[in-house]
Design a protein around this motif. Structure first.
Motif, PDB file in Angstrom:
ATOM      1  N   ALA A  96      90.632 -31.903  -9.388  1.00  0.00           N
ATOM      2  CA  ALA A  96      91.234 -31.692  -8.069  1.00  0.00           C
ATOM      3  C   ALA A  96      90.192 -31.826  -6.965  1.00  0.00           C
ATOM      4  O   ALA A  96      89.041 -31.442  -7.129  1.00  0.00           O
ATOM      5  CB  ALA A  96      91.883 -30.316  -8.004  1.00  0.00           C
ATOM      6  N   LYS A  97      90.648 -32.385  -5.837  1.00  0.00           N
ATOM      7  CA  LYS A  97      89.785 -32.494  -4.661  1.00  0.00           C
ATOM      8  C   LYS A  97      89.878 -31.193  -3.875  1.00  0.00           C
ATOM      9  O   LYS A  97      90.887 -30.493  -3.923  1.00  0.00           O
ATOM     10  CB  LYS A  97      90.241 -33.656  -3.781  1.00  0.00           C
ATOM     11  CG  LYS A  97      90.124 -35.003  -4.466  1.00  0.00           C
ATOM     12  CD  LYS A  97      90.690 -36.087  -3.590  1.00  0.00           C
ATOM     13  CE  LYS A  97      90.658 -37.415  -4.328  1.00  0.00           C
ATOM     14  NZ  LYS A  97      91.404 -38.446  -3.661  1.00  0.00           N
ATOM     15  N   ALA A  98      88.822 -30.874  -3.149  1.00  0.00           N
ATOM     16  CA  ALA A  98      88.811 -29.655  -2.337  1.00  0.00           C
ATOM     17  C   ALA A  98      89.902 -29.746  -1.278  1.00  0.00           C
ATOM     18  O   ALA A  98      90.098 -30.787  -0.652  1.00  0.00           O
ATOM     19  CB  ALA A  98      87.454 -29.469  -1.678  1.00  0.00           C
ATOM     20  N   SER A  99      90.613 -28.648  -1.107  1.00  0.00           N
ATOM     21  CA  SER A  99      91.704 -28.602  -0.139  1.00  0.00           C
ATOM     22  C   SER A  99      91.153 -28.533   1.276  1.00  0.00           C
ATOM     23  O   SER A  99      90.172 -27.850   1.537  1.00  0.00           O
ATOM     24  CB  SER A  99      92.587 -27.385  -0.411  1.00  0.00           C
ATOM     25  OG  SER A  99      93.538 -27.264   0.613  1.00  0.00           O
ATOM     26  N   LYS A 100      91.806 -29.256   2.181  1.00  0.00           N
ATOM     27  CA  LYS A 100      91.406 -29.216   3.584  1.00  0.00           C
ATOM     28  C   LYS A 100      92.474 -28.522   4.415  1.00  0.00           C
ATOM     29  O   LYS A 100      92.407 -28.520   5.630  1.00  0.00           O
ATOM     30  CB  LYS A 100      91.177 -30.640   4.097  1.00  0.00           C
ATOM     31  CG  LYS A 100      90.003 -31.309   3.411  1.00  0.00           C
ATOM     32  CD  LYS A 100      89.828 -32.726   3.875  1.00  0.00           C
ATOM     33  CE  LYS A 100      88.667 -33.345   3.123  1.00  0.00           C
ATOM     34  NZ  LYS A 100      88.808 -34.740   2.858  1.00  0.00           N
ATOM     35  N   GLY A 101      93.465 -27.935   3.736  1.00  0.00           N
ATOM     36  CA  GLY A 101      94.555 -27.276   4.436  1.00  0.00           C
ATOM     37  C   GLY A 101      94.166 -25.898   4.942  1.00  0.00           C
ATOM     38  O   GLY A 101      93.076 -25.391   4.671  1.00  0.00           O
TER      39      GLY A 101
END
Length: 197
Positions: free
Chosen positions: A105-110
């Motif tokens: 998984a990519k780091a969340s930017k939300g």
């Protein structure tokens, strides 16, 4: 020594010849985290808070009657040996109320959301996107729902393609506007009337 999260999220607690199996279901996570918060749950284990420890056991049990019998069997007995036996597995269970990190998984930017919002989102993914029944969603763990949702998206991308995939390049020379089409049609009619091909 680091904690190794099991692939199948479940813990077993045993004391005095009695055993209970616990699962970090979405139902248990949503109920306990809403009521006590993560810090409160871990603090209850450190403080040997029998009331909250009993809540964790009842909420996480795969069989509520077994959990009630397990707790009843401890009545009138010294508290410390019981809590010492269940404290670490219950700590592991509470840790499993958060979905396991997916290494791909990519780091969340939300924006940051509350655990109540996160659990509501997982429930929505399970019932809305994946199509599970409400009962199946509540009994699944946050990690199971998260992994199933990601797999569902992967399947949709495999079937329909992904926005991240290279799009077909459109040649603007192939595009004819409505005005150009009408103009061309008018020229064809005028040429036909004059007898030109």
């Amino acid at each position: 020594m680091t904690y190794q999260r099991p692939a199948y999220e479940q813990v077993t607690i045993s004391h005095g010849g009695n055993t209970v199996v616990l699962r970090p279901s979405l139902r248990a996570a949503a109920t306990l985290v809403e009521r006590h918060g993560f810090p409160g749950l871990f603090r209850a284990l450190d403080d040997l808070n029998l009331t909250i420890i009993s809540e964790i056991i009842l909420a996480g049990s795969t069989n509520r009657q077994d959990a009630a019998a397990f707790l009843l069997s401890q009545a009138g007995k010294p508290l410390f040996p019981f809590v010492s036996a269940v404290r670490q597995p219950l700590g592991d269970l509470v840790s499993m109320f958060t979905p396991a990190r997916d290494p791909k998984a990519k780091a969340s930017k939300g924006k940051a959301i509350s655990w109540a919002e996160a659990y509501a989102g997982l429930y929505g993914y399970a019932t809305g996107w994946i199509g599970w029944t409400p009962e199946a969603a509540w009994n699944a763990t946050p990690t199971e729902i998260d992994r199933a949702y990601v797999a569902h998206l992967d399947m949709l991308n495999a079937i329909h393609g992904s926005a991240e995939q290279e799009q077909h390049v459109h040649d603007p020379c192939e595009e004819v506007t409505e005005g150009e089409a009408r103009s061309g049609l008018a020229k064809l009619k005028a040429n036909a009337q004059r007898g030109k091909p």
